[in-house]
Design a protein around this motif. Structure first.
Motif, PDB file in Angstrom:
ATOM      1  N   THR A  75     -77.201-108.152-134.683  1.00  0.00           N
ATOM      2  CA  THR A  75     -78.029-108.481-135.935  1.00  0.00           C
ATOM      3  C   THR A  75     -79.405-108.957-135.447  1.00  0.00           C
ATOM      4  O   THR A  75     -80.206-109.577-136.672  1.00  0.00           O
ATOM      5  CB  THR A  75     -77.215-109.283-136.934  1.00  0.00           C
ATOM      6  OG1 THR A  75     -77.075-110.510-136.392  1.00  0.00           O
ATOM      7  CG2 THR A  75     -75.866-108.686-137.314  1.00  0.00           C
ATOM      8  N   HIS A 133     -86.304-102.346-137.190  1.00  0.00           N
ATOM      9  CA  HIS A 133     -85.229-102.238-138.130  1.00  0.00           C
ATOM     10  C   HIS A 133     -85.984-101.623-139.666  1.00  0.00           C
ATOM     11  O   HIS A 133     -86.823-101.930-139.908  1.00  0.00           O
ATOM     12  CB  HIS A 133     -84.504-103.629-138.565  1.00  0.00           C
ATOM     13  CG  HIS A 133     -85.201-104.614-139.508  1.00  0.00           C
ATOM     14  ND1 HIS A 133     -86.250-105.264-139.171  1.00  0.00           N
ATOM     15  CD2 HIS A 133     -85.221-104.642-140.866  1.00  0.00           C
ATOM     16  CE1 HIS A 133     -86.685-106.079-139.933  1.00  0.00           C
ATOM     17  NE2 HIS A 133     -86.165-105.733-141.241  1.00  0.00           N
ATOM     18  N   SER A 136     -81.499 -99.941-136.478  1.00  0.00           N
ATOM     19  CA  SER A 136     -80.362-100.211-137.278  1.00  0.00           C
ATOM     20  C   SER A 136     -80.028-101.451-136.196  1.00  0.00           C
ATOM     21  O   SER A 136     -80.379-101.914-135.444  1.00  0.00           O
ATOM     22  CB  SER A 136     -79.312 -99.200-137.234  1.00  0.00           C
ATOM     23  OG  SER A 136     -78.823 -98.908-135.919  1.00  0.00           O
ATOM     24  N   GLU A 137     -79.051-102.195-136.769  1.00  0.00           N
ATOM     25  CA  GLU A 137     -78.067-103.214-136.102  1.00  0.00           C
ATOM     26  C   GLU A 137     -77.372-102.601-134.948  1.00  0.00           C
ATOM     27  O   GLU A 137     -77.212-101.397-134.995  1.00  0.00           O
ATOM     28  CB  GLU A 137     -77.322-103.932-137.036  1.00  0.00           C
ATOM     29  CG  GLU A 137     -77.795-104.612-138.205  1.00  0.00           C
ATOM     30  CD  GLU A 137     -76.775-105.248-138.986  1.00  0.00           C
ATOM     31  OE1 GLU A 137     -75.573-104.979-138.967  1.00  0.00           O
ATOM     32  OE2 GLU A 137     -77.249-105.829-140.218  1.00  0.00           O
ATOM     33  N   ASP A 185     -75.924-101.415-143.527  1.00  0.00           N
ATOM     34  CA  ASP A 185     -76.671-100.811-142.340  1.00  0.00           C
ATOM     35  C   ASP A 185     -76.206 -99.440-141.839  1.00  0.00           C
ATOM     36  O   ASP A 185     -74.966 -99.236-141.986  1.00  0.00           O
ATOM     37  CB  ASP A 185     -76.573-101.893-141.370  1.00  0.00           C
ATOM     38  CG  ASP A 185     -77.581-101.657-140.322  1.00  0.00           C
ATOM     39  OD1 ASP A 185     -78.688-102.021-140.241  1.00  0.00           O
ATOM     40  OD2 ASP A 185     -77.115-100.996-139.154  1.00  0.00           O
ATOM     41  N   TRP A 206     -81.452-100.296-145.265  1.00  0.00           N
ATOM     42  CA  TRP A 206     -80.475 -99.297-145.378  1.00  0.00           C
ATOM     43  C   TRP A 206     -79.744 -99.772-146.704  1.00  0.00           C
ATOM     44  O   TRP A 206     -79.348-100.863-146.682  1.00  0.00           O
ATOM     45  CB  TRP A 206     -79.471 -98.985-144.338  1.00  0.00           C
ATOM     46  CG  TRP A 206     -80.237 -98.673-142.883  1.00  0.00           C
ATOM     47  CD1 TRP A 206     -80.645 -99.427-142.013  1.00  0.00           C
ATOM     48  CD2 TRP A 206     -81.092 -97.416-142.562  1.00  0.00           C
ATOM     49  NE1 TRP A 206     -81.306 -98.941-141.115  1.00  0.00           N
ATOM     50  CE2 TRP A 206     -81.353 -97.643-141.341  1.00  0.00           C
ATOM     51  CE3 TRP A 206     -80.926 -95.850-142.821  1.00  0.00           C
ATOM     52  CZ2 TRP A 206     -81.913 -96.777-140.672  1.00  0.00           C
ATOM     53  CZ3 TRP A 206     -81.720 -95.171-142.352  1.00  0.00           C
ATOM     54  CH2 TRP A 206     -82.308 -95.450-141.064  1.00  0.00           C
TER      55      TRP A 206
END
Length: 350
Positions: A243, A87, A333-334, A147, A90
């Motif tokens: 997540t 991750h 990212s998620e 995100d 952001w």
């Protein structure tokens, strides 16, 4: 942090220290503790949380309950599992209150390392010892942590000025504020959430972020209070398994029964939204097809293809080329599922 602690007690201690100022490091310690607990619990099923050895490094290949590992491995493969904790940090510039260049200069003056992205207002923040929420830009509502996958979901909606947009599952309002940012507060947004507490929180954030033309309603998405809108944006209740790269403990709260309950609710919400006979964007923060592909397969004839090169859905689904997914191991990212549907045609859910 002491070794012989339950995850719950470890969280309590970390949270107190977090509030006292030692924030980022304590949060990182807690996340690592959860990873190690999951890893050792799967190696030794009878182990107590108090017996977790903090010296063992967790391996994502062995850190999940068996049913989750088997499910995700079949979907993501070894590369996807090994990169599931990838991750980046952001944050979105709130263009309702500031411009991108000014916010970047402000962040850099405070010691933050900032990278631009292909989305003009979305920034990647690199900082080992600073949190976004400590920045002046965050405190003044000029910068909003969001995100990349969440930003892409709202952009899929393509909101335009003067449209009446219904947002389902709106609180705390991060996506609401982006909808209004993209339309410069010129769309009329009706945001509903089932939680009165979260709606009140959203109201405060809308004021802080300079968001207007938003009507906030406490309502159940299975019984929508309005029957006309130009577009509908559904941020459906889900497992939040997407997540996992920021909250590895999410797998402790999952079970098969809950997953199927959520899938049923999601289908019900989409069926209710179909009655508005308009365009709908449906999203979940989930890595499971039960909350994505399998849901929209029920509405397959209404699907509108989203350009998705490199972000296709799961290939075992009939709709994998028409939907959009973000993946932690690819996108840092998620994990989001995104689908667009058009219910203005006569082909509705059966």
């Amino acid at each position: 942090m002491k070794k012989n602690l339950s995850p719950e007690r470890a969280f309590d201690i970390a949270f107190k220290k977090y509030m006292q100022g030692d924030r980022k490091e304590l949060y990182r310690e807690f996340i690592e503790y959860i990873k190690k607990y999951l890893y050792e619990r799967n190696l030794y099923p009878g182990i107590s949380p108090r017996e977790v050895d903090m010296t063992i490094n967790p391996d994502p290949m062995l850190s999940f309950p068996k049913w989750i590992f088997e499910r995700l491995y079949a979907l993501l493969g070894e590369e996807g599992i090994k990169g599931i904790y990838n991750h980046k940090t952001w944050a979105r510039v709130n263009e309702l209150k500031a411009n991108v260049n000014d916010v970047i200069r402000l962040l850099e003056s405070e010691g933050y390392k900032v990278k631009r992205t292909e989305i003009e207002f979305l920034l990647e923040i690199e900082s080992a010892d600073k949190r976004i929420s400590d920045s002046t830009a965050f405190k003044e509502g000029l910068l909003i942590p969001q995100d990349k996958s969440s930003v892409l979901a709202v952009m899929t909606l393509d909101p335009n000025p003067y449209e009446k947009i219904l947002e389902i599952g709106s609180a705390p309002g991060v996506k609401s504020s982006l909808i209004q940012q993209l339309t410069r507060n010129k769309s009329f947004l009706i945001s509903i959430d089932i939680s009165e507490k979260r709606i009140m929180q959203q109201k405060k954030l809308m004021e802080k972020w300079g968001v207007s033309n938003v009507e906030l309603i406490v309502a159940d998405a299975l019984h929508l209070p309005i029957r006309k809108a130009d577009k509908v944006f559904i941020d459906a209740p889900c497992s939040n398994s997407g997540t996992i790269n920021v909250d590895p403990s999410v797998v402790l709260r999952l079970n098969k029964r809950k997953l199927h309950e959520l899938s049923s609710i999601q289908i019900g919400i989409l069926k209710e939204a179909s009655k508005l006979k308009t365009q709908v964007v449906y999203i979940t923060c989930s890595l499971f097809p039960e909350e994505g592909e399998k849901v929209v397969e029920k509405f397959e004839r209404n699907l509108v293809r989203i350009p998705n090169e490199g972000h296709e859905g799961y290939k075992k689904s009939r709709v994998w080329l028409r939907v959009f997914r973000t993946y932690p191991h690819k996108d840092f990212s998620e994990g989001f599922f995104i689908a667009k549907l058009d219910f203005s045609s006569p082909h509705f859910f059966q």
